[in-house]
Design a protein around this motif. Structure first.
Motif, PDB file in Angstrom:
ATOM      1  N   LYS A   1       0.811  -1.222   0.000  1.00  0.00           N
ATOM      2  CA  LYS A   1       0.000   0.000   0.000  1.00  0.00           C
ATOM      3  C   LYS A   1       0.843   1.269   0.000  1.00  0.00           C
ATOM      4  O   LYS A   1       0.368   2.325  -0.433  1.00  0.00           O
ATOM      5  CB  LYS A   1      -0.940   0.020   1.223  1.00  0.00           C
TER       6      LYS A   1
ATOM      7  N   ARG B   1      -1.068  -4.705   3.050  1.00  0.00           N
ATOM      8  CA  ARG B   1      -2.328  -5.262   3.539  1.00  0.00           C
ATOM      9  C   ARG B   1      -2.194  -6.773   3.488  1.00  0.00           C
ATOM     10  O   ARG B   1      -1.857  -7.347   2.432  1.00  0.00           O
ATOM     11  CB  ARG B   1      -3.502  -4.795   2.679  1.00  0.00           C
TER      12      ARG B   1
ATOM     13  N   ARG C   1      -3.888  -3.568   7.630  1.00  0.00           N
ATOM     14  CA  ARG C   1      -2.644  -2.979   7.134  1.00  0.00           C
ATOM     15  C   ARG C   1      -1.571  -3.074   8.222  1.00  0.00           C
ATOM     16  O   ARG C   1      -1.837  -2.783   9.397  1.00  0.00           O
ATOM     17  CB  ARG C   1      -2.891  -1.516   6.745  1.00  0.00           C
TER      18      ARG C   1
END
Lengths: 303, 141
Positions: free
Chosen positions: B81, B134, B112
């Motif tokens: 991410k 994630r 996350r």
């Protein structure tokens, strides 16, 4: 406002599409070079096993899809980017090193995606001294979008544009104020001869050079060659303000020659703390640049 | 390939260190794979002229190696991410960079995990930063 400040908030690269869609051969090349064995980058089955529709590209590869490559066509850099580059080059900031990259990924890229990037300047720092040399940090925000205009990633990007230390043009020493009365002295210095003006009427030596003997008033003169020996009559150590032509701390001394005249000069080969009034010194020559040689003095070595 | 689920990871967990030999070939091959043809990443003579002691690794590759390091540990189901890095000393040929990492945060709402990463070579810290991934939920893989 400086020209650099005008760039804050400006789009320097308008949206530009990468030359190739996301594709397996380029991913393979990347994964091989990086030593990355993650199977989701090369095998549809492995990617599907993780719940993805198929192969995805490494997140870190996002930037690579929009790189301009080996021989970019002229003008593809964006006129703003070219203007900024010209400004930086003009100031001697010809070298570049990336210092920060802050990526936020909105979605994974899949085979066939067409990635575009646009770049906006966030800030340009004032000149800073760095380990690499004096330069400016240029911070931009790059927004990566797909074929539908949807944002796939945002990257804050910082470069140091700098003047390489070993190429910094060394400033010239300030030019001496040469006139018809003192030119002979500087011309002799260029030949590494330290001369003293001598009155042709009464024989008195004088320095600095002048048209008329202060002792007898005669305008007639010639020169004597100095022995090059003397002693420190007085001195100061300059730390500030600094001129780029000089090394600091800079010892500025009045040296009294054995012949009796005194001149203002620099001392070399000695630490400021070691200099003493009356210290015996000998002549040396500083070739500051092709047009300027000056007498300097160093401590007389003990025999 | 083994993967990690969000539940298996704990804040404070350390990733196994990964030494990466910085061969000249690695530095050149990764620069070209990232389409970065800046001469300082492949031409020693021009690199010296520009104030460097030798060619050095480009930042896209540092991103790529940090990405690889974290996803090798997290497994193929992990989705990257964020990668936020700052560069320090250069990666010159002949040195070795050792990557290390520590889990610093977990965010349950989107599974996350944040990992602080650091890459040290013989000169000091080449890279410091954070990677966010994630991770799949337990039972999802």
């Amino acid at each position: 406002m400086t020209a650099y400040e005008d760039f804050a908030g400006r789009e320097i690269v308008p949206p530009r599409e990468g030359p190739d869609p996301v594709n397996v051969p380029m991913i393979r090349h990347w994964a091989e070079a990086m030593g990355d064995r993650n199977p989701v980058y090369l095998h549809d089955d492995a990617a599907r096993a993780t719940g993805r529709p198929g192969i995805v590209a490494p997140a870190s590869m996002t930037q690579a899809w929009t790189m301009r490559g080996y021989a970019p066509a002229p003008g593809t850099g964006g006129t703003g980017a070219e203007e900024l580059n010209a400004l930086l080059e003009k100031d001697g900031f010809t070298s570049v090193v990336a210092t920060d990259s802050e990526f936020e990924f909105h979605r994974e890229l899949v085979v066939g995606d067409r990635v575009s990037v646009r770049e906006v300047v966030e800030s340009i720092s004032p000149e800073k001294s760095t380990a690499l040399g004096v330069g400016r940090f240029v911070t931009t925000v790059r927004t990566y979008t797909d074929q539908d205009g949807e944002v796939v990633a945002v990257q804050r990007w910082r470069l140091l544009r700098f003047r390489p230390e070993n190429q910094a043009p060394k400033a010239l020493r300030p030019r001496p104020a040469i006139n018809r009365d003192n030119a002979f002295w500087f011309e002799a210095a260029r030949e590494h001869r330290l001369v003293i003006q001598r009155c042709a009427g009464c024989g008195t030596l004088r320095h600095p050079p002048g048209p008329c003997c202060p002792h007898c008033g005669s305008f007639e003169w010639d020169t004597a060659e100095a022995s090059g020996r003397g002693q420190v009559y007085s001195f100061v150590v300059a730390h500030h303000p600094r001129h780029p032509a000089f090394e600091y701390p800079l010892i500025v001394a009045v040296v009294e020659l054995d012949e009796g005249t005194r001149l203002i000069t620099n001392l070399v080969g000695v630490e400021p703390g070691e200099v003493e009034i009356g210290m015996p010194v000998v002549l040396d020559w500083l070739d500051a640049d092709p047009d300027l040689s000056l007498p300097v003095f160093r401590p007389q070595e003990n025999d | 390939m083994n993967g990690r689920t969000y539940e298996e990871v704990a804040v404070g967990e350390e990733l196994p260190p990964l030494p990466i030999p910085l061969t000249r070939t690695l530095i050149v091959a990764t620069a070209i794979a990232s389409r970065d043809y800046q001469d300082v990443h492949h031409d020693p003579g021009l690199a010296v002229e520009r104030g460097s002691k030798d060619i050095f690794m480009n930042i896209l590759t540092t991103n790529g190696l940090v990405d690889r390091y974290v996803t090798e540990w997290a497994g193929p189901a992990a989705v990257v991410k964020a990668i936020r890095i700052r560069l320090g000393v250069p990666n010159y040929p002949g040195d070795t960079m050792t990557l290390s990492g520590t889990v610093t945060a977990k965010h349950d709402e989107d599974r996350r995990v944040e990992i602080a990463v650091r890459g040290e070579n013989g000169l000091g810290a080449h890279v410091t930063g954070t990677v966010a991934v994630r991770l799949p939920a337990k039972g999802a893989i």
